[in-house]
Design a protein around this motif. Structure first.
Motif, PDB file in Angstrom:
ATOM      1  N   GLU A  29       0.829  -1.201   0.000  1.00  0.00           N
ATOM      2  CA  GLU A  29       0.000   0.000   0.000  1.00  0.00           C
ATOM      3  C   GLU A  29       0.863   1.250   0.000  1.00  0.00           C
ATOM      4  O   GLU A  29       0.552   2.244  -0.671  1.00  0.00           O
ATOM      5  N   ARG A  30       1.972   1.220   0.732  1.00  0.00           N
ATOM      6  CA  ARG A  30       2.874   2.365   0.771  1.00  0.00           C
ATOM      7  C   ARG A  30       3.479   2.630  -0.617  1.00  0.00           C
ATOM      8  O   ARG A  30       3.596   3.781  -1.042  1.00  0.00           O
ATOM      9  N   ILE A  31       3.847   1.564  -1.299  1.00  0.00           N
ATOM     10  CA  ILE A  31       4.392   1.707  -2.646  1.00  0.00           C
ATOM     11  C   ILE A  31       3.338   2.272  -3.589  1.00  0.00           C
ATOM     12  O   ILE A  31       3.608   3.159  -4.406  1.00  0.00           O
ATOM     13  N   ARG A  32       2.102   1.767  -3.466  1.00  0.00           N
ATOM     14  CA  ARG A  32       1.023   2.231  -4.344  1.00  0.00           C
ATOM     15  C   ARG A  32       0.732   3.708  -4.124  1.00  0.00           C
ATOM     16  O   ARG A  32       0.552   4.477  -5.069  1.00  0.00           O
ATOM     17  N   LEU A  33       0.700   4.131  -2.870  1.00  0.00           N
ATOM     18  CA  LEU A  33       0.456   5.542  -2.566  1.00  0.00           C
ATOM     19  C   LEU A  33       1.597   6.418  -3.072  1.00  0.00           C
ATOM     20  O   LEU A  33       1.367   7.513  -3.607  1.00  0.00           O
ATOM     21  N   ALA A  34       2.818   5.945  -2.908  1.00  0.00           N
ATOM     22  CA  ALA A  34       3.972   6.687  -3.413  1.00  0.00           C
ATOM     23  C   ALA A  34       3.916   6.803  -4.926  1.00  0.00           C
ATOM     24  O   ALA A  34       4.215   7.859  -5.498  1.00  0.00           O
ATOM     25  N   ALA A  35       3.515   5.717  -5.589  1.00  0.00           N
ATOM     26  CA  ALA A  35       3.423   5.730  -7.049  1.00  0.00           C
ATOM     27  C   ALA A  35       2.374   6.733  -7.510  1.00  0.00           C
ATOM     28  O   ALA A  35       2.593   7.485  -8.470  1.00  0.00           O
ATOM     29  N   ARG A  36       1.234   6.745  -6.848  1.00  0.00           N
ATOM     30  CA  ARG A  36       0.187   7.688  -7.229  1.00  0.00           C
ATOM     31  C   ARG A  36       0.672   9.124  -7.071  1.00  0.00           C
ATOM     32  O   ARG A  36       0.435   9.975  -7.937  1.00  0.00           O
ATOM     33  N   GLU A  37       1.382   9.391  -5.996  1.00  0.00           N
ATOM     34  CA  GLU A  37       1.913  10.737  -5.747  1.00  0.00           C
ATOM     35  C   GLU A  37       2.935  11.140  -6.807  1.00  0.00           C
ATOM     36  O   GLU A  37       2.875  12.248  -7.353  1.00  0.00           O
ATOM     37  N   VAL A  38       3.871  10.239  -7.119  1.00  0.00           N
ATOM     38  CA  VAL A  38       4.947  10.573  -8.047  1.00  0.00           C
ATOM     39  C   VAL A  38       4.423  10.675  -9.475  1.00  0.00           C
ATOM     40  O   VAL A  38       4.793  11.595 -10.219  1.00  0.00           O
ATOM     41  N   THR A  47       8.604   9.691 -14.626  1.00  0.00           N
ATOM     42  CA  THR A  47       8.582   8.893 -13.404  1.00  0.00           C
ATOM     43  C   THR A  47       9.384   7.611 -13.609  1.00  0.00           C
ATOM     44  O   THR A  47       9.287   6.974 -14.652  1.00  0.00           O
ATOM     45  N   SER A  48      10.166   7.231 -12.610  1.00  0.00           N
ATOM     46  CA  SER A  48      10.934   5.994 -12.659  1.00  0.00           C
ATOM     47  C   SER A  48      10.583   5.133 -11.451  1.00  0.00           C
ATOM     48  O   SER A  48      10.138   5.640 -10.409  1.00  0.00           O
ATOM     49  N   VAL A  49      10.794   3.841 -11.603  1.00  0.00           N
ATOM     50  CA  VAL A  49      10.577   2.927 -10.482  1.00  0.00           C
ATOM     51  C   VAL A  49      11.505   3.284  -9.332  1.00  0.00           C
ATOM     52  O   VAL A  49      11.123   3.228  -8.157  1.00  0.00           O
ATOM     53  N   ARG A  50      12.722   3.667  -9.658  1.00  0.00           N
ATOM     54  CA  ARG A  50      13.678   4.052  -8.619  1.00  0.00           C
ATOM     55  C   ARG A  50      13.171   5.265  -7.832  1.00  0.00           C
ATOM     56  O   ARG A  50      13.300   5.327  -6.605  1.00  0.00           O
ATOM     57  N   GLY A  51      12.586   6.241  -8.544  1.00  0.00           N
ATOM     58  CA  GLY A  51      12.061   7.422  -7.875  1.00  0.00           C
ATOM     59  C   GLY A  51      10.894   7.091  -6.956  1.00  0.00           C
ATOM     60  O   GLY A  51      10.772   7.643  -5.858  1.00  0.00           O
ATOM     61  N   ILE A  52      10.028   6.189  -7.399  1.00  0.00           N
ATOM     62  CA  ILE A  52       8.902   5.758  -6.572  1.00  0.00           C
ATOM     63  C   ILE A  52       9.403   5.020  -5.340  1.00  0.00           C
ATOM     64  O   ILE A  52       8.919   5.225  -4.225  1.00  0.00           O
ATOM     65  N   ALA A  53      10.390   4.153  -5.540  1.00  0.00           N
ATOM     66  CA  ALA A  53      10.954   3.400  -4.420  1.00  0.00           C
ATOM     67  C   ALA A  53      11.542   4.345  -3.376  1.00  0.00           C
ATOM     68  O   ALA A  53      11.406   4.120  -2.166  1.00  0.00           O
ATOM     69  N   LYS A  54      12.181   5.400  -3.826  1.00  0.00           N
ATOM     70  CA  LYS A  54      12.781   6.360  -2.894  1.00  0.00           C
ATOM     71  C   LYS A  54      11.716   7.024  -2.040  1.00  0.00           C
ATOM     72  O   LYS A  54      11.871   7.172  -0.827  1.00  0.00           O
ATOM     73  N   VAL A  55      10.610   7.433  -2.670  1.00  0.00           N
ATOM     74  CA  VAL A  55       9.523   8.072  -1.927  1.00  0.00           C
ATOM     75  C   VAL A  55       8.882   7.082  -0.955  1.00  0.00           C
ATOM     76  O   VAL A  55       8.512   7.440   0.166  1.00  0.00           O
ATOM     77  N   ALA A  56       8.747   5.808  -1.384  1.00  0.00           N
ATOM     78  CA  ALA A  56       8.125   4.793  -0.533  1.00  0.00           C
ATOM     79  C   ALA A  56       9.064   4.287   0.553  1.00  0.00           C
ATOM     80  O   ALA A  56       8.625   3.630   1.493  1.00  0.00           O
ATOM     81  N   ALA A  76      -1.899   0.104 -11.223  1.00  0.00           N
ATOM     82  CA  ALA A  76      -2.285  -0.121  -9.825  1.00  0.00           C
ATOM     83  C   ALA A  76      -2.491   1.186  -9.086  1.00  0.00           C
ATOM     84  O   ALA A  76      -3.400   1.317  -8.261  1.00  0.00           O
ATOM     85  N   ALA A  77      -1.647   2.178  -9.381  1.00  0.00           N
ATOM     86  CA  ALA A  77      -1.746   3.475  -8.712  1.00  0.00           C
ATOM     87  C   ALA A  77      -3.014   4.213  -9.121  1.00  0.00           C
ATOM     88  O   ALA A  77      -3.705   4.802  -8.282  1.00  0.00           O
TER      89      ALA A  77
END
Length: 207
Positions: A29-38, A47-56, A76-77
């Protein structure tokens, strides 16, 4: 290796080491929320997966483990904003009478809510220039919501009817929320529902 030392365990494909990621309850859920934000902030292309991972706060390998590709994570986001599994029964459950109004009110309600509007703005803007984002939009808005609504009503040509309804509502979204054409951009949402509902009703129910 010395006697009695523990042999390191091999990790499966795409699975990060436990010391590389914070993998625990609520991680997905944290990853999904971070993805939606980014995605909402930067759009699909930037947007990159690495950038989403950093936010999450997780390792990028964990993002891939849970969600696969960037396209899958994007879907998913965005799906969080639509909640199609909950929406379709609510729209169809009361029968064909008034379904046009229920669909219009649901769609505009999602866009009127700032929390759900922001990621949808990202997907609409990205879909105009990027096929992966367009695919997500087609999948969520058409197949996951409108086509299922039409199919549950057991009317002829449900896919064609769903596409007509989708074109109507997505067109309104682009003009009202993206391009912000007046007076549509500042019109009361209930006034839009009242004018659009009969057309959606005709698309989805008339023979």
């Amino acid at each position: 290796m010395t006697a009695g030392a523990e042999k390191p365990r091999r990790r499966g494909p795409g699975r990060p080491r436990q010391d590389e990621a914070d993998d625990g309850p609520g991680t997905q859920e944290r990853i999904r929320l971070a993805a939606r934000e980014v995605f909402a902030e930067r759009g699909y292309d930037k947007t990159s997966v690495r950038g989403i991972a950093k936010v999450a706060g997780v390792d990028p390998a964990l993002v891939h483990h849970y969600f696969g590709s960037k396209d899958d994570l994007f879907a998913a986001a965005i799906e969080m904003s639509l909640e199609p599994a909950l929406v379709v029964p609510a729209i169809v459950g009361s029968g064909p009478d008034g379904i046009g109004e229920r669909l219009a009110r649901y769609f505009l309600g999602v866009w009127e809510n700032p929390v759900t509007r922001t990621p949808l703005l990202a997907v609409i803007r990205s879909a105009l220039t990027h096929e992966a984002a367009a695919k997500v939009l087609r999948g969520l808005v058409l197949r996951r919501v409108l086509e299922r609504v039409a199919a549950d009503l057991d009317v002829p040509d449900p896919t064609f009817r769903a596409e007509l309804a989708a074109s109507h509502m997505v067109g309104i979204a682009i003009l009202r929320y993206v391009v912000r054409v007046e007076p549509l951009a500042s019109a009361d949402a209930e006034d839009i529902v009242a004018l659009v509902a009969p057309t959606l009703q005709r698309y989805l129910t008339e023979e």
